[in-house]
Design a protein around this motif. Structure first.
Motif, short mmCIF file in Angstrom:
data_model
loop_
_atom_site.label_atom_id
_atom_site.label_comp_id
_atom_site.label_asym_id
_atom_site.label_seq_id
_atom_site.Cartn_x
_atom_site.Cartn_y
_atom_site.Cartn_z
N ALA A 110 20.44 4.11 6.92
CA ALA A 110 21.18 5.50 6.96
C ALA A 110 22.23 5.74 6.66
O ALA A 110 22.82 6.79 5.96
N VAL A 111 23.63 5.26 6.15
CA VAL A 111 24.58 5.43 4.92
C VAL A 111 23.78 6.36 3.79
O VAL A 111 24.45 7.35 3.37
N PRO A 112 22.44 5.59 3.03
CA PRO A 112 22.30 6.42 2.07
C PRO A 112 22.08 7.83 2.30
O PRO A 112 22.28 8.80 1.74
N VAL A 113 21.08 8.05 3.59
CA VAL A 113 20.52 9.45 3.42
C VAL A 113 22.13 9.96 4.58
O VAL A 113 22.61 11.38 3.65
N VAL A 114 22.67 9.53 5.43
CA VAL A 114 23.78 10.34 5.52
C VAL A 114 24.31 10.42 4.09
O VAL A 114 25.52 12.03 3.97
N ALA A 115 24.70 10.09 3.17
CA ALA A 115 25.82 10.27 2.63
C ALA A 115 25.60 11.30 1.62
O ALA A 115 26.19 11.76 1.37
N LEU A 116 23.87 11.15 0.97
CA LEU A 116 22.87 12.42 0.09
C LEU A 116 23.81 13.20 0.65
O LEU A 116 24.16 14.30 0.19
N VAL A 117 23.47 14.32 2.30
CA VAL A 117 22.58 15.11 2.53
C VAL A 117 24.78 15.69 3.29
O VAL A 117 24.54 16.90 2.82
#
Length: 258
Positions: A110-117
């Motif tokens: 979850a963290v990389p995707v949340v951070a990217l968006v």
């Protein structure tokens, strides 16, 4: 109905009660033994959503409180995934270690995707946007971790002899487990892949409907749903990869062959 998908009131309560009863009766008559879990899940969902709805009225107005709420989501997701993967209740000995281990694939997904968006500006850095997007992705990571971990536990139990034979031939534990684990773990991605492949043709998921009800155009609704679906795919692939590695290295299932 206004901007709501359902009408609030006695009729909704009656329908929910009947649906719960139907699911419980089906769980009993089918022999699946899921009548009590169905009722408990429905009651928990009712209470939890009532409490969360009240909390969100205050939480979404504050970014720090929104972040704290997302961390709470991660904690609950990790505890749930740990129970599903290991088959052990939360109260069993060693729970903190199991929950911490299960949190790793949830966070890794979850963290990389949340951070990217958020960093890209595709999703505004506001509580009312951060909480639903993070919740969807954390939930997706939890589901992928639970499905993959549980499937791996069953597969490694049933094919333990193959893993031990590979160890006897000189393979390292990780390599021996992965020979069995990877194909089994990949099945956890089937629901997400099918949902993405059939979106708009079979279902119109929540993000799409939510944007439309909020006054957005069909194009905006489609863009929001696409972001969610592809973000979920990235989240779930990473979560499955991480839980597979953890199990192969003996960090999550203690009975993996050594």
């Amino acid at each position: 109905m206004g901007s709501s998908v359902v009408d609030l009131g006695p009729r909704l309560a009656a329908v929910l009660a009947v649906l719960t009863a139907l699911a419980a009766v089906g769980g009993r008559l089918s022999g699946l033994g899921q009548d009590r879990p169905v009722v408990v899940a429905a009651l928990r969902a009712t209470v939890q959503l009532a409490v969360v709805s009240a909390l969100l009225l205050a939480v979404v107005r504050s970014l720090p409180l929104s972040v704290a709420f997302v961390l709470l989501m991660v904690g609950v997701a990790a505890a749930t995934a740990a129970g599903r993967v290991t088959g052990l209740p939360v109260r069993a000995a060693g729970a903190p270690r199991r929950v911490a281990a299960a949190a790793l694939p949830v966070l890794a997904g979850a963290v990389p995707v949340v951070a990217l968006v958020l960093a890209s500006g595709a999703v505004p850095l506001r509580g009312e946007a951060v909480i639903p997007v993070a919740g969807i992705l954390v939930g997706g990571a939890m589901t992928a971790t639970s499905l993959a971990g549980r499937r791996l536990r069953e597969e490694l139990t049933g094919r333990r002899g193959e893993v031990e034979a590979a160890l006897a031939l000189g393979l390292q534990r990780r390599d021996a487990v992965l020979e069995v684990a990877r194909p089994a773990a990949a099945t956890a991605l089937v629901p997400g892949l099918d949902q993405t492949r059939t979106v708009g043709l079979v279902t119109l998921p929540g993000a799409f409907v939510g944007v439309l009800l909020g006054g957005g155009s069909p194009l905006e609704a489609g863009a929001a749903q696409l972001l969610v679906l592809i973000g979920l795919l990235a989240t779930q692939v990473t979560a499955v990869w991480a839980v597979t590695e953890l199990i192969a290295r003996g960090r999550l299932l203690p009975d993996v062959p050594c």
